[in-house]
Design a protein around this motif. Sequence first.
Motif, PDB file in Angstrom:
ATOM      1  N   PHE A   1       0.819  -1.215   0.000  1.00 11.84           N
ATOM      2  CA  PHE A   1       0.000   0.000   0.000  1.00 11.84           C
ATOM      3  C   PHE A   1       0.854   1.266   0.000  1.00 11.84           C
ATOM      4  O   PHE A   1       0.326   2.373  -0.094  1.00 11.84           O
ATOM      5  N   VAL A   2       2.197   1.121   0.091  1.00 10.22           N
ATOM      6  CA  VAL A   2       3.050   2.306   0.237  1.00 10.22           C
ATOM      7  C   VAL A   2       3.021   3.193  -1.007  1.00 10.22           C
ATOM      8  O   VAL A   2       3.319   4.393  -0.913  1.00 10.22           O
ATOM      9  N   ASP A   3       2.644   2.640  -2.165  1.00  5.32           N
ATOM     10  CA  ASP A   3       2.568   3.472  -3.366  1.00  5.32           C
ATOM     11  C   ASP A   3       1.547   4.595  -3.182  1.00  5.32           C
ATOM     12  O   ASP A   3       1.710   5.693  -3.721  1.00  5.32           O
ATOM     13  N   LYS A   4       0.508   4.313  -2.403  1.00  5.71           N
ATOM     14  CA  LYS A   4      -0.511   5.335  -2.146  1.00  5.71           C
ATOM     15  C   LYS A   4       0.052   6.444  -1.269  1.00  5.71           C
ATOM     16  O   LYS A   4      -0.266   7.628  -1.451  1.00  5.71           O
ATOM     17  N   LEU A   5       0.905   6.096  -0.307  1.00  2.21           N
ATOM     18  CA  LEU A   5       1.547   7.097   0.533  1.00  2.21           C
ATOM     19  C   LEU A   5       2.555   7.912  -0.276  1.00  2.21           C
ATOM     20  O   LEU A   5       2.696   9.127  -0.078  1.00  2.21           O
ATOM     21  N   ILE A   6       3.246   7.243  -1.203  1.00  3.62           N
ATOM     22  CA  ILE A   6       4.195   7.954  -2.075  1.00  3.62           C
ATOM     23  C   ILE A   6       3.453   8.969  -2.934  1.00  3.62           C
ATOM     24  O   ILE A   6       3.918  10.100  -3.141  1.00  3.62           O
ATOM     25  N   ASP A   7       2.254   8.598  -3.415  1.00  2.33           N
ATOM     26  CA  ASP A   7       1.430   9.538  -4.183  1.00  2.33           C
ATOM     27  C   ASP A   7       1.056  10.762  -3.347  1.00  2.33           C
ATOM     28  O   ASP A   7       0.808  11.849  -3.895  1.00  2.33           O
ATOM     29  N   MET A   8       0.992  10.580  -2.026  1.00  2.00           N
ATOM     30  CA  MET A   8       0.639  11.686  -1.133  1.00  2.00           C
ATOM     31  C   MET A   8       1.852  12.537  -0.770  1.00  2.00           C
ATOM     32  O   MET A   8       1.711  13.533  -0.053  1.00  2.00           O
TER      33      MET A   8
END
Length: 385
Positions: free
Chosen positions: A298-305
């Motif tokens: 799920f870290v890709d979503k945090l990277i997008d943020m």
Amino acid sequence: MKLIEILGELGVKTTRLKKGEYQFQADQVDLEHLKSEQFAQQAASLRGSIMIVGPLLARFGQALIPQPGGDKIGRRRLDTHFVGLQKLGAEFTYEADQHFYQVIAKKLKGAYMLLDEASVTGTANILMASVRAEGITTIYNAACEPYLQQLCKMLVSMGAKIDGIGSNLLRIEGVNELTGCKHTILPDMIEVGSFIGLAAMTGSEITIPSAGVEHLGIIPEAFKRLGIQLQIQGDDIFIPAQNEYEIETFIDGSIMNISDAPWPGLTPDLLSIFLVVATQANGSVLIHQKMFESRLFFVDKLIDMGAQIILCDPHRATVIGLNKKHMLRGTTMSSPDIRAGVALLIAALSAKGKSEIFNIEQIDRGYEAIDQRLQGIGADIKRVN
């Protein structure tokens, strides 16, 4: 609630006495319901449905369960459950085309076993079957989480004979019958940890009452390693507002490593929270998720943020903290599982701008009325559809 619904359809009388208090009476269990399409659909949607296998086998000599669902966090095998039940004398079959597991036993007999992994649900299933088995059962490498300790204590109050509660070695002397009991379950330590992380990320002052402090193990100390201040006040936890928090390093100055381990080590269910909290810390940390190979995806979503995270491999991620100098930005995302979902929710509450989170039924599975409770402490959050 889903598990309570499944029990009700199985013939268990379930009565809601008041909020958070239920009464169960299982004197008219319908085993034929196990073969129904309704049961197949309900049980397959909930991983916790596997927990009825041990009790059904012990009481009725048979149990049937579809391959359970749950979070998509990697391979979650059930071998420990069924190998242990086979040690007690059960015959195991797996219908590959129907994805159904079945165990049958005319009589369960105590046995020695070494579990291949310290599975919480596996230990619980074997334990619930062995309390009615003839003779002595010895379980090495048993899980010993507070949940298991509470299950053991509840079974003892029902007439079971269990030694070694709280350790990795359980010795069970089978009994002919169990009686009813009254039991109060522990506060959810994962929810407690989630609110500690929420307070840190949003710079909020929060008090968590009746947190079950004596059962939290090293969880409070692990948060302190991230620089988060918290105070134990009786059975409450007070987290003061912090403008920033700094991650500790090891004695030689090397980067901090936070990893999961069987209890009394750090529970893997909180690593998603530690990871998201670290994104706004001062310093860097390596998050090592040893147990599940898909839980960090799920870290890709945090990277997008706007988070600075390096996904080293399926099990490890290095987080470079932003020290709250660069706030995360709101975005649209989907919750992949319970723990990642609440981690994304914490990120959204700390981010600049509006965020939308889809697939929130994943979060609802582990956090009751989370939107209402967050609204109660000042969050600008609303449920849509």
